[in-house]
Design a protein around this motif. Sequence first.
Motif, PDB file in Angstrom:
ATOM      1  N   ALA A   1       0.854  -1.151   0.072  1.00  0.00           N
ATOM      2  CA  ALA A   1       0.054   0.009   0.094  1.00  0.00           C
ATOM      3  C   ALA A   1       0.877   1.154   0.066  1.00  0.00           C
ATOM      4  O   ALA A   1       0.704   2.134  -0.776  1.00  0.00           O
ATOM      5  CB  ALA A   1      -0.978   0.047   1.304  1.00  0.00           C
ATOM      6  N   ALA A   2       1.753   1.307   0.808  1.00  0.00           N
ATOM      7  CA  ALA A   2       2.883   2.597   0.962  1.00  0.00           C
ATOM      8  C   ALA A   2       3.567   2.383  -0.571  1.00  0.00           C
ATOM      9  O   ALA A   2       3.742   3.738  -0.936  1.00  0.00           O
ATOM     10  CB  ALA A   2       4.009   2.227   1.928  1.00  0.00           C
TER      11      ALA A   2
ATOM     12  N   ALA B   1       3.042   5.910  -2.921  1.00  0.00           N
ATOM     13  CA  ALA B   1       4.251   6.695  -3.386  1.00  0.00           C
ATOM     14  C   ALA B   1       4.518   6.784  -4.887  1.00  0.00           C
ATOM     15  O   ALA B   1       4.624   7.720  -5.294  1.00  0.00           O
ATOM     16  CB  ALA B   1       5.694   6.237  -2.675  1.00  0.00           C
ATOM     17  N   ARG B   2       4.078   5.582  -5.496  1.00  0.00           N
ATOM     18  CA  ARG B   2       4.400   5.542  -6.958  1.00  0.00           C
ATOM     19  C   ARG B   2       3.409   6.352  -7.779  1.00  0.00           C
ATOM     20  O   ARG B   2       3.667   6.967  -8.849  1.00  0.00           O
ATOM     21  CB  ARG B   2       4.483   4.034  -7.302  1.00  0.00           C
ATOM     22  N   PHE B   3       2.131   6.300  -7.281  1.00  0.00           N
ATOM     23  CA  PHE B   3       1.081   7.178  -7.809  1.00  0.00           C
ATOM     24  C   PHE B   3       0.272   8.003  -7.007  1.00  0.00           C
ATOM     25  O   PHE B   3      -0.548   7.774  -6.306  1.00  0.00           O
ATOM     26  CB  PHE B   3      -0.141   6.157  -8.391  1.00  0.00           C
ATOM     27  N   PRO B   4       1.034   9.160  -7.050  1.00  0.00           N
ATOM     28  CA  PRO B   4       0.490  10.201  -5.905  1.00  0.00           C
ATOM     29  C   PRO B   4      -0.937  10.439  -6.138  1.00  0.00           C
ATOM     30  O   PRO B   4      -1.253  10.672  -7.293  1.00  0.00           O
ATOM     31  CB  PRO B   4       1.379  11.584  -6.261  1.00  0.00           C
TER      32      PRO B   4
ATOM     33  N   ARG C   1      -5.103   6.144  -3.462  1.00  0.00           N
ATOM     34  CA  ARG C   1      -4.823   5.257  -2.331  1.00  0.00           C
ATOM     35  C   ARG C   1      -5.106   3.982  -2.239  1.00  0.00           C
ATOM     36  O   ARG C   1      -6.024   3.370  -2.882  1.00  0.00           O
ATOM     37  CB  ARG C   1      -5.933   6.187  -1.451  1.00  0.00           C
ATOM     38  N   ALA C   2      -4.206   3.254  -1.706  1.00  0.00           N
ATOM     39  CA  ALA C   2      -4.307   1.730  -1.746  1.00  0.00           C
ATOM     40  C   ALA C   2      -4.312   1.118  -0.384  1.00  0.00           C
ATOM     41  O   ALA C   2      -4.219   1.672   0.507  1.00  0.00           O
ATOM     42  CB  ALA C   2      -2.980   1.279  -2.145  1.00  0.00           C
ATOM     43  N   SER C   3      -5.421   0.098  -0.607  1.00  0.00           N
ATOM     44  CA  SER C   3      -5.476  -0.932   0.700  1.00  0.00           C
ATOM     45  C   SER C   3      -6.095  -2.044   0.130  1.00  0.00           C
ATOM     46  O   SER C   3      -6.695  -2.387  -0.752  1.00  0.00           O
ATOM     47  CB  SER C   3      -6.470   0.089   1.519  1.00  0.00           C
ATOM     48  N   GLY C   4      -5.970  -3.368   1.178  1.00  0.00           N
ATOM     49  CA  GLY C   4      -6.277  -4.423   0.928  1.00  0.00           C
ATOM     50  C   GLY C   4      -7.239  -4.757   2.110  1.00  0.00           C
ATOM     51  O   GLY C   4      -7.227  -4.318   3.106  1.00  0.00           O
TER      52      GLY C   4
ATOM     53  N   ASP D   1       3.783  -6.961 -10.023  1.00  0.00           N
ATOM     54  CA  ASP D   1       5.038  -7.072  -9.822  1.00  0.00           C
ATOM     55  C   ASP D   1       5.474  -7.386  -8.387  1.00  0.00           C
ATOM     56  O   ASP D   1       6.258  -8.226  -7.940  1.00  0.00           O
ATOM     57  CB  ASP D   1       6.080  -6.016 -10.465  1.00  0.00           C
ATOM     58  N   LEU D   2       4.558  -6.357  -7.406  1.00  0.00           N
ATOM     59  CA  LEU D   2       5.111  -6.684  -6.208  1.00  0.00           C
ATOM     60  C   LEU D   2       4.428  -7.976  -5.776  1.00  0.00           C
ATOM     61  O   LEU D   2       5.043  -8.721  -4.843  1.00  0.00           O
ATOM     62  CB  LEU D   2       4.219  -5.648  -5.412  1.00  0.00           C
ATOM     63  N   VAL D   3       3.488  -8.514  -5.970  1.00  0.00           N
ATOM     64  CA  VAL D   3       2.733  -9.749  -5.705  1.00  0.00           C
ATOM     65  C   VAL D   3       4.016 -10.923  -5.900  1.00  0.00           C
ATOM     66  O   VAL D   3       4.134 -11.732  -5.134  1.00  0.00           O
ATOM     67  CB  VAL D   3       1.428  -9.987  -6.456  1.00  0.00           C
TER      68      VAL D   3
END
Length: 485
Positions: free
Chosen positions: A370-371, A375-378, A381-384, A422-424
Amino acid sequence: MTEVQHPSIEALAARLAALLAPGAIVTDPDAIAPWLTDWRRRYHGAATLLLQPRDTAEVRAIVVAARALGVPLVPQGGNSSMVGGATPPADGRAAILSLRRLDRIRRLDPAAGLVVAEAGVVLADLHAAALAERRRFPLSLGAKGNATVGGLVSTNAGGTQVLRFGTMRGLVAGVEAVLPDGTLHDGLPALKKDNRGYDLDQLLIGAEGTLGVVTAATLRLVPAVAARAVAWAGVASPDAAMALLRRMQRAAPALESFELLPDESLAAVLAYLPDARAPLAGRHAWHVLIEVTADVADDDPGALVEAQLAAALDAGEIADAALAQSEAQAEAFWRLRESISDAERATGPAAQHDISVPVETMPRFMVEAAAACDARFPGTRASGFGHLGDGNVHFHVRAAPGTDPAHWYAEQVPVVSRFVHDLVVAAGGSISAEHGIGQMKIAELERLGPPARLHALRAIKRAFDPGQLFNPGKLVALAPDRGSE
Ligand SMILES: Cc1cc2nc3c(=O)[nH]c(=O)nc-3n(C[C@H](O)[C@H](O)[C@H](O)COP(=O)(O)OP(=O)(O)OC[C@H]3O[C@@H](n4cnc5c(N)ncnc54)[C@H](O)[C@@H]3O)c2cc1C
């Protein structure tokens, strides 16, 4: 009746007219139209022929005729796929093969805990049939009023009880299916031991209609629920939630659900449902929804959950908790969880990802991913949120306020999704935990491999369906010129 456009489709309709019972051949565009668009309305296909057989023999007749004429078939159940899996291709050369009229429960044996259900049986009807015999089919999901046995088998569906009972892979005892060459695989006898080589049932489970048309399945039943305890807890972090999960698992083998959601998801739901109330008085960064059931009336899951929550409070793992005091309150807790997707959709467009990583890794992944996205896409808002106990969350990246939805979906979502996937992969996870690949993720599966998996998928597809007639363009990318690969 509108004229059929494609010559081979026209020939198929003509050939089948002599073989199928009346009503099985649909060419009226108005009757076909609802089945050309996926559930999320993101994919639009074309088809001038919809076939709706009534039994396995008719399915075989269709497959044999379609093969002879080279007409691709798109198997379809309730059309509730989240990845455009049951939507026909846009070029109009395929026919839709609807299994919805294969809707009989052939046999239900409460003592053996088995039911033989045809592919078109709707999940909610299966639940009702099992309950009438004081049994339960322990898999449920939001689309239970539409999703069919054939679709659930073919997507290896999960849901909210995987923690205790597993996915369809564990709940299917046998599959009956028509293969692309027209032969019938009959796995319905549900042998407990069977070592005749490759497991065809398991190959068909999760195959997304690319290897065979499922016509029926033998499914495992468990005793109906005698009592359940549903609780809500406030926790400081996903790590704290994981500590609570492990505590509950040690104490309660019948732990069925353990769902984690961030406070912003709860806030979105409370704004979306004016009559809903937060289960706890204070604010908490994260929330957990727990369900423990009992199969026999003498067990008291409420006392067990209450004792564990008290111990967790003492240990500082949770900040507060509430045990539902009635069925109505239990349902109210679940309604909060089940409304997250709708509530978040109402707040604006988002890139949604159904992903999994190893269970122990998930708390760190949720926070760090999420962080990284923020940061990458100002402005985004990301969350799971979701099935922490399965290592599977729905990881959403919401667009910055005021973003044009058309621009977001066309331009930004592909970039965001590649970043998340990619993170996954870096975390050792899967880009599809439970919804499948369909057409939505086929390019990402190609991009991210791994090579051994891709090679095996293609080889199996080629072996079963060399003419690529079953659900083309889904799950496996198999270019015609890749024959020797
Ligand atoms: C609101 C909502 C909530 C959901 N929640 C969950 C969840 O919690 N967990 C989860 O795992 N999934 C979930 N899903 C997705 C789930 O995978 C599907 O709902 C279901 O499994 C598909 O059943 P269906 O009959 O609608 O199949 P369809 O959508 O018609 O088809 C799905 C795929 O299976 C193939 N197929 C269908 N029938 C057959 C058949 N008889 N033989 C061969 N292939 C066939 C299709 O070609 C397609 O590839 C959800 C979907 C919705 C809309």
